[in-house]
Design a protein around this motif. Structure first.
Motif, PDB file in Angstrom:
ATOM      1  N   THR A   1      78.044  61.535  23.545  1.00 10.63           N
ATOM      2  CA  THR A   1      77.013  62.172  22.693  1.00 10.63           C
ATOM      3  C   THR A   1      75.851  62.493  23.362  1.00 10.63           C
ATOM      4  N   CYS A   2      74.668  62.928  22.984  1.00 11.64           N
ATOM      5  CA  CYS A   2      73.403  63.074  23.620  1.00 11.64           C
ATOM      6  C   CYS A   2      72.810  61.925  23.940  1.00 11.64           C
ATOM      7  N   TRP A   3      72.779  60.756  22.992  1.00 10.15           N
ATOM      8  CA  TRP A   3      72.269  59.626  22.972  1.00 10.15           C
ATOM      9  C   TRP A   3      72.880  58.844  24.399  1.00 10.15           C
ATOM     10  N   GLU A   4      74.161  58.818  24.401  1.00 15.17           N
ATOM     11  CA  GLU A   4      74.960  58.315  25.348  1.00 15.17           C
ATOM     12  C   GLU A   4      74.687  58.856  26.863  1.00 15.17           C
ATOM     13  N   ASN A   5      74.525  60.100  26.885  1.00 14.94           N
ATOM     14  CA  ASN A   5      73.807  60.629  28.067  1.00 14.94           C
ATOM     15  C   ASN A   5      72.617  60.357  28.563  1.00 14.94           C
ATOM     16  N   TYR A   6      71.747  60.408  27.356  1.00 16.40           N
ATOM     17  CA  TYR A   6      70.265  59.927  27.737  1.00 16.40           C
ATOM     18  C   TYR A   6      70.374  58.414  28.316  1.00 16.40           C
ATOM     19  N   THR A   7      70.893  57.759  27.850  1.00 16.78           N
ATOM     20  CA  THR A   7      70.928  56.087  28.228  1.00 16.78           C
ATOM     21  C   THR A   7      71.517  56.000  29.617  1.00 16.78           C
ATOM     22  N   ILE A   8      72.485  56.862  30.125  1.00 21.91           N
ATOM     23  CA  ILE A   8      73.080  56.657  31.374  1.00 21.91           C
ATOM     24  C   ILE A   8      72.044  57.247  32.252  1.00 21.91           C
ATOM     25  N   ILE A   9      71.652  58.407  32.026  1.00 22.06           N
ATOM     26  CA  ILE A   9      70.332  58.867  32.843  1.00 22.06           C
ATOM     27  C   ILE A   9      69.324  57.938  33.145  1.00 22.06           C
ATOM     28  N   LEU A  10      68.631  57.398  31.798  1.00 23.04           N
ATOM     29  CA  LEU A  10      67.748  56.553  32.131  1.00 23.04           C
ATOM     30  C   LEU A  10      68.102  55.301  33.017  1.00 23.04           C
ATOM     31  N   LYS A  11      69.165  54.805  32.639  1.00 18.35           N
ATOM     32  CA  LYS A  11      69.866  53.552  33.331  1.00 18.35           C
ATOM     33  C   LYS A  11      69.667  53.924  34.920  1.00 18.35           C
ATOM     34  N   GLU A  12      70.016  55.287  35.325  1.00 14.38           N
ATOM     35  CA  GLU A  12      70.276  55.637  36.710  1.00 14.38           C
ATOM     36  C   GLU A  12      68.927  55.664  37.353  1.00 14.38           C
ATOM     37  N   LEU A  13      67.985  56.092  36.588  1.00 18.52           N
ATOM     38  CA  LEU A  13      66.382  56.379  37.152  1.00 18.52           C
ATOM     39  C   LEU A  13      65.819  55.004  37.191  1.00 18.52           C
ATOM     40  N   THR A  14      66.238  54.063  36.158  1.00 21.45           N
ATOM     41  CA  THR A  14      65.527  52.725  36.358  1.00 21.45           C
ATOM     42  C   THR A  14      66.055  51.919  37.281  1.00 21.45           C
ATOM     43  N   ALA A  15      67.331  52.145  37.744  1.00 17.88           N
ATOM     44  CA  ALA A  15      67.807  51.303  38.826  1.00 17.88           C
ATOM     45  C   ALA A  15      66.945  51.297  40.129  1.00 17.88           C
ATOM     46  N   SER A  16      66.618  52.557  40.388  1.00 15.60           N
ATOM     47  CA  SER A  16      65.727  52.609  41.478  1.00 15.60           C
ATOM     48  C   SER A  16      63.925  52.314  41.338  1.00 15.60           C
ATOM     49  N   ARG A  17      63.819  52.642  40.161  1.00 14.87           N
ATOM     50  CA  ARG A  17      62.264  52.636  39.926  1.00 14.87           C
ATOM     51  C   ARG A  17      62.228  52.246  38.554  1.00 14.87           C
ATOM     52  N   GLU A  18      62.067  51.031  38.141  1.00 16.72           N
ATOM     53  CA  GLU A  18      62.117  50.426  36.830  1.00 16.72           C
ATOM     54  C   GLU A  18      60.580  50.775  36.230  1.00 16.72           C
TER      55      GLU A  18
END
Length: 80
Positions: A1-18
């Motif tokens: 779903t769009c929400w799942e994709n959003y959370t995956i991308i957000l998790k990847e982005l915050t892994a290096s820059r919280e």
């Protein structure tokens, strides 16, 4: 779903820059001209429930482009 994709991308982005979580966010749904109005509204409603701003745009019809510009400018202008 769009929400799942959003959370995956957000998790990847915050892994290096919280600190990215403290920045303004605008979720842009593209190619809205290919979805039915009901599909788009359902997706947007899901993001709204999670208190995430969401806008739909279409390059083909230019729908939502002006609204997106009006949201981006203040966010970028206020960024430090």
């Amino acid at each position: 779903t769009c929400w799942e994709n959003y959370t995956i991308i957000l998790k990847e982005l915050t892994a290096s820059r919280e600190e990215i979580l403290s920045k303004p966010q605008i979720v842009v749904l593209t190619k809205t001209d290919l979805a039915t109005e009901e599909e788009y509204k359902a997706i947007a409603k899901g993001f709204a429930k999670k208190k995430v701003e969401c806008i739909g745009i279409s390059a083909a019809t230019l729908e939502g482009i002006d609204k997106l510009k009006s949201l981006i400018y203040p966010a970028v202008k206020g960024a430090k």
